[in-house]
Write a protein that holds these residues in place. Structure first.
Motif, mmCIF file in Angstrom:
data_model
loop_
_atom_site.group_PDB
_atom_site.id
_atom_site.type_symbol
_atom_site.label_atom_id
_atom_site.label_comp_id
_atom_site.label_asym_id
_atom_site.label_seq_id
_atom_site.Cartn_x
_atom_site.Cartn_y
_atom_site.Cartn_z
ATOM 1 N N TRP A 50 39.826 50.408 27.021
ATOM 2 C CA TRP A 50 40.196 50.105 28.291
ATOM 3 C C TRP A 50 40.019 48.576 28.399
ATOM 4 C CZ3 TRP A 50 42.003 53.510 31.667
ATOM 5 C CH2 TRP A 50 41.905 54.894 31.086
ATOM 6 N N SER A 51 40.215 47.545 27.334
ATOM 7 C CA SER A 51 39.900 46.354 27.515
ATOM 8 C C SER A 51 41.146 45.679 28.398
ATOM 9 C CB SER A 51 39.892 45.710 26.123
ATOM 10 O OG SER A 51 41.155 45.904 25.371
ATOM 11 N N ASN A 52 42.219 46.044 28.299
ATOM 12 C CA ASN A 52 43.386 45.481 28.858
ATOM 13 C C ASN A 52 42.890 45.599 30.581
ATOM 14 O OD1 ASN A 52 44.847 44.503 26.729
ATOM 15 N ND2 ASN A 52 45.934 46.486 26.680
ATOM 16 N N GLN A 53 42.863 46.885 30.944
ATOM 17 C CA GLN A 53 42.365 47.131 32.156
ATOM 18 C C GLN A 53 41.161 46.381 32.717
ATOM 19 O OE1 GLN A 53 43.347 49.400 30.015
ATOM 20 N NE2 GLN A 53 44.935 50.890 30.479
ATOM 21 N N LEU A 54 40.238 46.455 31.911
ATOM 22 C CA LEU A 54 38.794 45.621 32.355
ATOM 23 C C LEU A 54 39.263 44.170 32.607
ATOM 24 C CD1 LEU A 54 36.457 47.245 29.945
ATOM 25 C CD2 LEU A 54 36.613 47.499 32.396
ATOM 26 N N VAL A 55 39.966 43.678 31.644
ATOM 27 C CA VAL A 55 40.170 42.275 32.083
ATOM 28 C C VAL A 55 41.218 41.885 33.216
ATOM 29 C CG1 VAL A 55 41.526 40.427 30.858
ATOM 30 C CG2 VAL A 55 39.877 41.482 29.299
ATOM 31 N N ILE A 56 42.051 42.717 33.309
ATOM 32 C CA ILE A 56 42.865 42.528 34.563
ATOM 33 C C ILE A 56 42.127 43.084 35.780
ATOM 34 C CG2 ILE A 56 45.072 43.711 35.736
ATOM 35 C CD1 ILE A 56 46.400 43.905 32.950
ATOM 36 N N GLY A 57 41.155 43.925 35.860
ATOM 37 C CA GLY A 57 40.587 44.412 36.894
ATOM 38 C C GLY A 57 39.568 43.185 37.145
ATOM 39 N N TRP A 58 38.756 42.685 36.166
ATOM 40 C CA TRP A 58 37.951 41.439 36.509
ATOM 41 C C TRP A 58 38.506 40.204 37.010
ATOM 42 C CZ3 TRP A 58 32.744 41.871 33.880
ATOM 43 C CH2 TRP A 58 32.067 40.513 34.194
ATOM 44 N N PHE A 59 39.867 39.940 36.472
ATOM 45 C CA PHE A 59 40.173 38.973 37.159
ATOM 46 C C PHE A 59 40.821 39.141 38.462
ATOM 47 C CE2 PHE A 59 44.167 36.551 37.616
ATOM 48 C CZ PHE A 59 43.809 35.048 37.429
ATOM 49 N N ILE A 60 41.248 40.189 38.798
ATOM 50 C CA ILE A 60 41.467 40.439 40.117
ATOM 51 C C ILE A 60 40.378 40.432 41.091
ATOM 52 C CG2 ILE A 60 42.694 42.426 41.757
ATOM 53 C CD1 ILE A 60 44.674 43.055 39.631
ATOM 54 N N ALA A 61 39.256 41.111 40.423
ATOM 55 C CA ALA A 61 37.928 41.028 41.328
ATOM 56 C C ALA A 61 37.541 39.767 41.513
ATOM 57 C CB ALA A 61 37.283 41.867 40.757
ATOM 58 N N THR A 62 37.596 38.978 40.600
ATOM 59 C CA THR A 62 37.035 37.541 40.767
ATOM 60 C C THR A 62 38.085 36.684 41.474
ATOM 61 O OG1 THR A 62 37.928 36.842 38.556
ATOM 62 C CG2 THR A 62 35.649 37.419 38.592
ATOM 63 N N LEU A 63 39.159 36.894 41.663
ATOM 64 C CA LEU A 63 40.386 36.226 42.499
ATOM 65 C C LEU A 63 40.075 36.802 43.940
ATOM 66 C CD1 LEU A 63 42.648 34.206 42.089
ATOM 67 C CD2 LEU A 63 43.980 36.253 42.206
ATOM 68 N N LEU A 64 39.815 37.991 44.135
ATOM 69 C CA LEU A 64 39.337 38.279 45.237
ATOM 70 C C LEU A 64 38.200 37.864 46.101
ATOM 71 C CD1 LEU A 64 40.603 42.100 45.363
ATOM 72 C CD2 LEU A 64 41.702 40.144 46.571
ATOM 73 N N LEU A 65 37.345 37.680 45.296
ATOM 74 C CA LEU A 65 35.885 37.133 45.700
ATOM 75 C C LEU A 65 36.024 35.716 46.021
ATOM 76 C CD1 LEU A 65 33.197 38.481 43.257
ATOM 77 C CD2 LEU A 65 33.246 38.684 45.632
ATOM 78 N N ALA A 66 36.918 34.943 45.127
ATOM 79 C CA ALA A 66 36.988 33.511 45.363
ATOM 80 C C ALA A 66 37.957 33.226 46.558
ATOM 81 C CB ALA A 66 37.788 32.834 44.121
ATOM 82 N N TYR A 67 38.638 34.061 47.202
ATOM 83 C CA TYR A 67 39.462 34.079 48.275
ATOM 84 C C TYR A 67 38.497 34.424 49.398
ATOM 85 C CZ TYR A 67 42.932 34.877 51.707
ATOM 86 O OH TYR A 67 43.462 34.668 52.972
ATOM 87 N N VAL A 68 37.873 35.546 49.244
ATOM 88 C CA VAL A 68 37.009 35.804 50.269
ATOM 89 C C VAL A 68 35.788 35.251 50.863
ATOM 90 C CG1 VAL A 68 35.508 38.092 51.292
ATOM 91 C CG2 VAL A 68 37.759 38.310 50.075
ATOM 92 N N ILE A 69 34.978 34.615 49.746
ATOM 93 C CA ILE A 69 33.733 34.013 49.979
ATOM 94 C C ILE A 69 33.773 32.736 50.796
ATOM 95 C CG2 ILE A 69 32.024 32.174 48.768
ATOM 96 C CD1 ILE A 69 32.158 34.100 46.413
ATOM 97 N N PRO A 70 34.859 31.730 50.566
ATOM 98 C CA PRO A 70 35.059 30.710 51.661
ATOM 99 C C PRO A 70 35.211 31.406 53.115
ATOM 100 C CG PRO A 70 36.269 30.199 49.891
ATOM 101 C CD PRO A 70 35.852 31.681 49.632
ATOM 102 N N LEU A 71 35.906 32.314 53.411
ATOM 103 C CA LEU A 71 36.395 32.971 54.571
ATOM 104 C C LEU A 71 35.127 33.396 55.132
ATOM 105 C CD1 LEU A 71 39.631 34.905 53.735
ATOM 106 C CD2 LEU A 71 39.390 32.706 54.932
ATOM 107 N N ILE A 72 34.078 34.199 54.432
ATOM 108 C CA ILE A 72 33.000 34.679 54.910
ATOM 109 C C ILE A 72 31.812 33.471 55.197
ATOM 110 C CG2 ILE A 72 30.783 35.737 54.314
ATOM 111 C CD1 ILE A 72 32.867 37.726 52.783
#
Length: 159
Positions: free
Chosen positions: A78-100
């Motif tokens: 599942w390496s492809n899905q894990l890398v894409i999922g990790w990237f999307i999750a960190t991208l969402l965190l990077a967007y949400v943290i400053p808003l919070i």
């Protein structure tokens, strides 16, 4: 490039990723402690949280480590899905943290002022200084910041 040099460069990227994520965590702790101690001025760079994206190197290291063992592991399958999922999750965190953080600062009575003296060289984002609304007058403090004079708050001088 030889495999040994490539591995060392990859290790260097992982070490830089550790430092980058620690920098983000330190910034979050600084803002929340400033909020808890009711500093009159709290600096916030909204682009720093995008450094979390470097943590993708940790997952790539895990995939490499498991792959070297030549085991059929779910990480490899599942390496492809894990890398894409990790990237999307960190991208969402990077967007949400400053808003919070901005929402918490505004709820605590802080008002955002642009900081023309501070331009983020690290990543994309706005350099803001949040001034507590109970400061002398927020407009005067924002003007002081814009003119480049030092404003002290919470025992620390910013700028």
């Amino acid at each position: 490039m030889s495999p040994i040099v490539a591995q060392r460069v990859f290790l260097l990227f992982n070490l830089i990723a550790v430092l980058a994520v620690a920098y983000v965590v330190n910034d979050i702790i600084a803002v929340t402690s400033g909020l808890a101690e009711l500093w009159s001025v709290i600096p916030l760079d909204t682009g720093i949280s995008y450094l979390l994206l470097m943590s993708v190197f940790w997952l790539l290291s895990l995939i490499q480590f498991v792959g070297r063992r030549n085991k059929q592991h779910f990480v490899i399958r599942w390496s492809n899905q894990l890398v894409i999922g990790w990237f999307i999750a960190t991208l969402l965190l990077a967007y949400v943290i400053p808003l919070i953080l901005q929402q918490q600062l505004r709820q605590a009575g802080y008002i955002a002022c642009d900081d023309p003296q501070m331009v983020s060289r690290v990543s994309r984002g706005a350099s803001l200084i949040f001034v507590h609304s109970q400061a002398t007058t927020t407009e005067q403090v924002c003007e002081l910041i814009a003119s480049g004079r030092s404003v002290s708050g919470g025992g620390a001088a910013f700028l």
